[in-house]
Design an enzyme around this catalytic site. Structure first.
Site, PDB file in Angstrom:
ATOM      1  N   LYS A 265     -91.316  54.737   9.507  1.00  0.00           N
ATOM      2  CA  LYS A 265     -89.933  54.313   9.231  1.00  0.00           C
ATOM      3  C   LYS A 265     -89.875  53.602   7.883  1.00  0.00           C
ATOM      4  O   LYS A 265     -90.600  52.641   7.645  1.00  0.00           O
ATOM      5  CB  LYS A 265     -89.462  53.358  10.340  1.00  0.00           C
ATOM      6  CG  LYS A 265     -88.153  52.617  10.032  1.00  0.00           C
ATOM      7  CD  LYS A 265     -87.746  51.640  11.149  1.00  0.00           C
ATOM      8  CE  LYS A 265     -86.524  50.806  10.758  1.00  0.00           C
ATOM      9  NZ  LYS A 265     -86.123  49.825  11.804  1.00  0.00           N
ATOM     10  N   ASP A 270     -82.102  47.014   5.788  1.00  0.00           N
ATOM     11  CA  ASP A 270     -81.386  47.178   7.048  1.00  0.00           C
ATOM     12  C   ASP A 270     -80.385  46.042   7.226  1.00  0.00           C
ATOM     13  O   ASP A 270     -80.737  44.951   7.646  1.00  0.00           O
ATOM     14  CB  ASP A 270     -82.400  47.191   8.211  1.00  0.00           C
ATOM     15  CG  ASP A 270     -81.721  47.427   9.552  1.00  0.00           C
ATOM     16  OD1 ASP A 270     -80.512  47.766   9.570  1.00  0.00           O
ATOM     17  OD2 ASP A 270     -82.417  47.278  10.588  1.00  0.00           O
ATOM     18  N   LYS A 277     -75.848  42.694  10.944  1.00  0.00           N
ATOM     19  CA  LYS A 277     -76.734  41.597  11.337  1.00  0.00           C
ATOM     20  C   LYS A 277     -76.160  40.272  10.845  1.00  0.00           C
ATOM     21  O   LYS A 277     -75.450  40.238   9.843  1.00  0.00           O
ATOM     22  CB  LYS A 277     -78.104  41.783  10.669  1.00  0.00           C
ATOM     23  CG  LYS A 277     -78.959  42.888  11.262  1.00  0.00           C
ATOM     24  CD  LYS A 277     -80.286  42.987  10.518  1.00  0.00           C
ATOM     25  CE  LYS A 277     -81.142  44.119  11.047  1.00  0.00           C
ATOM     26  NZ  LYS A 277     -81.592  43.953  12.433  1.00  0.00           N
ATOM     27  N   ASP A 347     -77.290  49.365  14.291  1.00  0.00           N
ATOM     28  CA  ASP A 347     -78.481  48.610  13.885  1.00  0.00           C
ATOM     29  C   ASP A 347     -79.750  49.189  14.519  1.00  0.00           C
ATOM     30  O   ASP A 347     -80.860  48.835  14.117  1.00  0.00           O
ATOM     31  CB  ASP A 347     -78.306  47.132  14.269  1.00  0.00           C
ATOM     32  CG  ASP A 347     -79.291  46.225  13.559  1.00  0.00           C
ATOM     33  OD1 ASP A 347     -79.955  46.696  12.609  1.00  0.00           O
ATOM     34  OD2 ASP A 347     -79.387  45.049  13.951  1.00  0.00           O
ATOM     35  N   ARG A 351     -84.960  54.298  15.030  1.00  0.00           N
ATOM     36  CA  ARG A 351     -85.269  55.397  15.950  1.00  0.00           C
ATOM     37  C   ARG A 351     -84.535  56.677  15.545  1.00  0.00           C
ATOM     38  O   ARG A 351     -84.991  57.776  15.839  1.00  0.00           O
ATOM     39  CB  ARG A 351     -84.956  54.969  17.398  1.00  0.00           C
ATOM     40  CG  ARG A 351     -83.543  54.611  17.649  1.00  0.00           C
ATOM     41  CD  ARG A 351     -83.360  53.747  18.896  1.00  0.00           C
ATOM     42  NE  ARG A 351     -83.673  52.337  18.654  1.00  0.00           N
ATOM     43  CZ  ARG A 351     -83.587  51.388  19.561  1.00  0.00           C
ATOM     44  NH1 ARG A 351     -83.233  51.673  20.798  1.00  0.00           N
ATOM     45  NH2 ARG A 351     -83.870  50.140  19.274  1.00  0.00           N
TER      46      ARG A 351
HETATM   47  N1  BES Z   1     -85.249  46.588  11.684  1.00  0.00           N
HETATM   48  C1  BES Z   1     -84.801  46.124  12.935  1.00  0.00           C
HETATM   49  C2  BES Z   1     -85.910  45.530  13.791  1.00  0.00           C
HETATM   50  C3  BES Z   1     -86.549  44.270  13.284  1.00  0.00           C
HETATM   51  C4  BES Z   1     -86.169  43.052  13.798  1.00  0.00           C
HETATM   52  C5  BES Z   1     -87.548  44.315  12.373  1.00  0.00           C
HETATM   53  C6  BES Z   1     -86.786  41.913  13.364  1.00  0.00           C
HETATM   54  C7  BES Z   1     -88.161  43.174  11.931  1.00  0.00           C
HETATM   55  C8  BES Z   1     -87.780  41.971  12.440  1.00  0.00           C
HETATM   56  C9  BES Z   1     -84.189  47.277  13.735  1.00  0.00           C
HETATM   57  O1  BES Z   1     -83.603  48.285  13.000  1.00  0.00           O
HETATM   58  C10 BES Z   1     -83.126  46.659  14.591  1.00  0.00           C
HETATM   59  O2  BES Z   1     -82.218  46.126  14.052  1.00  0.00           O
HETATM   60  N2  BES Z   1     -83.293  46.752  15.903  1.00  0.00           N
HETATM   61  C11 BES Z   1     -82.365  46.184  16.820  1.00  0.00           C
HETATM   62  C12 BES Z   1     -82.136  47.159  17.931  1.00  0.00           C
HETATM   63  C13 BES Z   1     -81.024  46.793  18.858  1.00  0.00           C
HETATM   64  C14 BES Z   1     -79.700  46.922  18.149  1.00  0.00           C
HETATM   65  C15 BES Z   1     -81.074  47.682  20.053  1.00  0.00           C
HETATM   66  C16 BES Z   1     -82.963  44.895  17.362  1.00  0.00           C
HETATM   67  O3  BES Z   1     -84.166  44.853  17.615  1.00  0.00           O
HETATM   68  O4  BES Z   1     -82.231  43.920  17.486  1.00  0.00           O
HETATM   69 ZN    ZN Z   2     -84.380  48.551  11.060  1.00  0.00          ZN
HETATM   70 ZN    ZN Z   3     -81.577  47.867  12.483  1.00  0.00          ZN
END
Ligand code: BES
Ligand code: ZN
Ligand code: ZN
Length: 504
Positions: A265, A270, A277, A347, A351
């Protein structure tokens, strides 16, 4: 850092600092430590008796101008309990020595390996530790002190008879650690200085230099291939996406031999998209490309170490931005594999890009897949910043990776993907939805989503959200991107296919 192997007698070893290590409660009465003690007139025995030299893991004792040695300093690093000691500890203490010395303006070190550590694996660990520790992320500091790093390092204490092992470990350790540092460099880059296009350029330049084949798919090609999941993430940004493909082909490829696919990835920033976020900590989301960076770093080392199997890295890269064209919660997207996806939360974009990355890796002929991704905050809740979360669809393949992680000294921990979790990503209107319904298991439902796209291909998912970034400086490591995954993946590739156990 330039390395040499030094087989001269101890007192003759010239360096600004001679480094070695002692175990907890160890008295310098045997072997090389006894000889060192002798050379310095029993100073080690006295320091141990006074309680200053403890041998506790990473405790450091520094002596200046030790009598009887050509070296200007003698640094003893604690090695902890002898029965808990292995290459991971050796790597870490060699790293700690480098960081302790480079802040003191030391430019040349000699690292004295104990008798039991005169093996290729130990030499490799020492060299890796030193190179990783010499790295600092001061690229954008205009007042950086020039040359605040170790310039030369000697592997000392080796007999002529074990020199070949030292050379072999040194060569391997150097290319692996430099490749990991390359991944760290990419991970530290701010998003305005590393867009998907720039990441592709950096990967292509590395590949050309390393003698690897590289192909970069632009937004048009991505659209032609119907990579709807990747495109849906990219559509909110003015920066176009890229799909980066780097291929290593061994000299001799047997027909039907397994092909290792590394899917990473690489979201260069992001924001969360429309499911935006919070501002707090958002700046860190520049490291959301560390899965891709790990694959690029691993390929750099693989090019030099030449495993017997073919390896293909597939790196989907995009920004995830809100904007007038951004995808919205509830949108339905069609992935390259033809599966429809309801995007509940924009967010959960990692995936989505991985879905198309995996479909493409399969199309390119990968028989085994490993993906790495900073995928979920949930894996940080489960394992903090200590262990990588590991999910695997094939036990033998997963065991192989976990064994490589052990050898490489990267902490990884398996998490479950029982079929029951599949229920949680059922969509009302599409084949699948991109977040889990109900509560909990966020890292698992994310893995479950990716699994949908792997079909029968043995697959491992590494969630590195907690481990790809280090907030604080450690005695052995700078803060920032860690390059986690590189060492494990290189070890896996080196062993993969070489014993025929992966032949399908
Ligand atoms: N890039 C983030 C995950 C992440 C979180 C990486 C903290 C590094 C540190 C990912 O794309 C994300 O935002 N995931 C969400 C998924 C949720 C919306 C189901 C998450 O983990 O909050
Ligand atoms: Zn991400
Ligand atoms: Zn994300």
């Amino acid at each position: 850092m330039e390395f040499t192997v030094d087989t001269r007698a101890l007192p003759k070893v010239e360096a600004e600092a001679l480094v070695t290590y002692a175990f907890e409660q160890e008295k310098p009465v045997e072997g090389i430590l006894a000889r060192l003690d002798e050379a310095v007139g029993g100073a080690l025995t006295k320091l141990a008796a006074s309680g200053e030299l403890t041998g506790k893991m990473l405790d450091t004792t520094l002596m200046y101008y030790p009598q009887g040695l050509a070296a200007q300093r003698l640094l003893i690093v604690g090695a902890g309990k002898k029965d808990k000691f292995g290459t991971a500890e050796l790597r870490r203490l060699a790293a700690t020595a480098v960081r302790a010395l480079k802040t003191r303006q030391v430019k040349s070190v000699a690292f004295l390996a104990r008798e039991s550590d005169r093996t290729a694996a130990s030499a490799q660990a020492i060299v890796e530790g030193m190179i990783l520790a010499n790295f600092d992320s001061d690229k954008y500091k205009t007042d950086k002190k020039p040359g605040n790093e170790i310039k030369t390092a000697a592997l000392a204490g080796w007999e002529e008879s074990s020199r070949a092992d030292a050379d072999q470990g040194l060569a391997r350790g150097r290319v692996i650690a430099e490749s990991q540092n390359f991944a760290r460099e990419l991970g530290n880059e701010p998003s305005n200085r590393l867009t998907p296009r720039m990441l592709a350029d950096r990967a292509a330049a590395m590949a050309r230099e390393a003698g690897l084949a590289v192909e970069v798919l632009d937004e048009k090609k991505i659209a032609d291939l119907k990579m709807g999941a990747l495109l849906s993430v990219a559509q909110g940004s003015v920066e176009p996406p890229r799909m980066i493909i780097i291929t290593y082909t061994p000299e001799k490829v047997n027909t039907g031999a397994p092909v290792l696919g590394l899917v990473g990835k690489a979201i260069t920033f992001d924001t969360g998209g429309i499911s935006i976020k919070p501002a707090n900590d958002m700046e860190k989301m520049k490291y959301d490309m560390c899965g891709g960076a790990a694959m690029i770093g691993a390929m750099r080392a693989i090019a030099a170490l030449k495993p017997s199997c073919k390896v293909i890295a597939v790196i989907p890269s995009s920004e995830n931005m809100p904007g007038g064209r951004a995808q919205k919660p509830g949108d339905v997207q069609i992935s390259m594999a033809g599966k429809s996806i309801e995007v509940i939360n924009t967010d959960a974009e990692g995936r989505l890009v991985l879905a198309d990355g995996i479909a493409y890796a399969k199309q390119l002929g990968c028989t085994h897949l490993v993906d790495a991704a900073t995928l979920t905050g949930a894996v940080v809740v489960a394992l903090a910043n200590v262990n990588v979360g590991v999910f695997g669809s094939d036990q033998a393949f997963t065991d192989q990776l976990l064994a490589s992680a052990k050898v490489a000294g990267e902490k990884m921990w398996p998490l479950p993907i029982d079929d029951e979790y599949r229920e949680m990503i059922k969509s009302g209107i599409a084949d699948i939805q991109n977040v889990g319904s109900g509560k909990g298991g966020g890292a698992i439902t994310a893995a479950m989503f990716i699994k949908e796209f792997t079909g029968d291909t043995p697959w491992i998912h590494l969630d590195i959200a907690g481990t790809a970034w280090q907030d604080d400086v450690k005695p052995w490591n700078a803060k920032g991107a860690t390059g986690v995954g590189v060492r494990t993946l290189v070890d896996l590739a080196m062993k993969f296919g070489s014993n025929g156990s992966n032949a399908k």
